[in-house]
Design an enzyme around this catalytic site. Structure first.
Site, PDB file in Angstrom:
ATOM      1  N   CYS A  58      -1.534 -19.853 -41.233  1.00  0.00           N
ATOM      2  CA  CYS A  58      -2.216 -19.290 -42.420  1.00  0.00           C
ATOM      3  C   CYS A  58      -1.523 -17.925 -42.979  1.00  0.00           C
ATOM      4  O   CYS A  58      -1.410 -17.807 -44.356  1.00  0.00           O
ATOM      5  CB  CYS A  58      -3.592 -19.045 -42.185  1.00  0.00           C
ATOM      6  SG  CYS A  58      -4.679 -20.490 -41.531  1.00  0.00           S
ATOM      7  N   ARG A 135      -6.054 -27.491 -44.400  1.00  0.00           N
ATOM      8  CA  ARG A 135      -5.385 -26.893 -45.314  1.00  0.00           C
ATOM      9  C   ARG A 135      -5.383 -27.874 -46.662  1.00  0.00           C
ATOM     10  O   ARG A 135      -4.416 -28.884 -46.646  1.00  0.00           O
ATOM     11  CB  ARG A 135      -3.771 -26.890 -44.888  1.00  0.00           C
ATOM     12  CG  ARG A 135      -3.818 -26.032 -43.546  1.00  0.00           C
ATOM     13  CD  ARG A 135      -2.400 -25.811 -43.191  1.00  0.00           C
ATOM     14  NE  ARG A 135      -2.587 -25.165 -41.600  1.00  0.00           N
ATOM     15  CZ  ARG A 135      -2.956 -23.855 -41.226  1.00  0.00           C
ATOM     16  NH1 ARG A 135      -2.807 -23.072 -42.498  1.00  0.00           N
ATOM     17  NH2 ARG A 135      -2.831 -23.763 -40.249  1.00  0.00           N
TER      18      ARG A 135
HETATM   19  C1  BEZ Z   1      -2.576 -20.974 -37.852  1.00  0.00           C
HETATM   20  O1  BEZ Z   1      -1.937 -20.970 -37.230  1.00  0.00           O
HETATM   21  O2  BEZ Z   1      -2.844 -20.653 -39.053  1.00  0.00           O
HETATM   22  C2  BEZ Z   1      -3.877 -21.851 -37.436  1.00  0.00           C
HETATM   23  C3  BEZ Z   1      -3.391 -22.843 -36.167  1.00  0.00           C
HETATM   24  C4  BEZ Z   1      -4.490 -23.366 -35.851  1.00  0.00           C
HETATM   25  C5  BEZ Z   1      -5.821 -23.445 -36.132  1.00  0.00           C
HETATM   26  C6  BEZ Z   1      -6.184 -22.448 -37.312  1.00  0.00           C
HETATM   27  C7  BEZ Z   1      -5.156 -21.730 -37.626  1.00  0.00           C
END
Ligand code: BEZ
Length: 222
Positions: A58, A135
């Site tokens: 993110c 996403r």
């Molecule tokens: C992330 O790295 O952004 C992420 C990965 C898995 C679940 C939620 C966020």
């Protein structure tokens, strides 16, 4: 759960579709309260969700939106982020990324703690996660119509080049009433819609300005 509640829940989880009016909502964001219908009537909106603040993928994605915001500005487009986190978490994350990298998330990020917006927009996909939004990217045109939707899972980041390319393709298609071929990018030829009558077919065959693969597949420069 009674029948009305079941229908309400189904509606809550119903996925918006391309061509639908973007459901209106009010939300608290890092730039104060907003209402979707209050966005300027001549602007496109790219609304995107991320699963959680202070997470690695993110952070790369949000930094991508922030560093390329000037390109969205140039396409007359407002950015609007969202996650199921508090304003406090959003502000802490924005400040943390600014301190670490100098990148500043200068666009509103919705704190969707009650999940109202994420559920309404199908961003909450329970078999992927019951608590975090996937996403998603919603391309909303100036008439507040949903024109393109992307959904990515939690473990794969999006592609900023593709988001910008798709936005420009939509806008160019609208402006020139043409369609965009595979991998179209600015400067490439565009597709002219196929003829619908014999007169149009004859015109098409006689038109030497077009690049014609066949009568139904013709391209032109803009
Ligand atoms: C992330 O790295 O952004 C992420 C990965 C898995 C679940 C939620 C966020």
């Amino acid at each position: 759960m009674n029948t009305i509640e079941k229908v309400q829940e189904q509606e809550f989880y119903s996925m918006p579709r391309i061509g639908d009016q973007a459901p209106d909502f009010e939300a608290v964001t890092t730039k104060g309260k907003i209402k979707l219908s209050d966005f300027a009537k001549d602007k496109w909106i790219v609304m995107f969700s991320h699963p959680a603040d202070f997470t690695p993928v993110c952070t790369t994605e949000m930094s991508g939106f922030a560093t390329r915001k000037n390109e969205f500005d140039a396409l007359n487009t407002e950015l609007l982020g969202l996650s199921i986190d508090s304003i406090h978490a959003h502000l802490g994350w924005v400040q943390n990324v600014r301190e670490n990298t100098g990148v500043y998330f200068d666009f509103p990020i919705i704190a969707d703690l009650d999940m109202k917006v994420s559920k309404r927009y199908g961003m909450l996909q329970p078999n992927e996660s019951e608590t975090a939004a996937v996403r998603a990217v919603f391309f909303i045109d100036p008439k507040k119509k949903i024109r393109l939707i992307m959904y990515y899972p939690l473990n794969v980041g999006r592609n900023m080049n593709e988001i910008l390319r798709a936005l420009e393709a939509l806008q160019t298609s609208d402006k020139h009433k043409v369609a965009m071929p595979l991998d179209w990018k600015k400067g490439d030829k565009v597709i002219v819609g196929p003829p619908k009558t014999l007169d149009e077919l004859n015109e098409r065959i006689a038109d030497d300005s077009l690049e014609k693969v066949d009568w139904y597949l013709a391209k032109k420069n803009l």
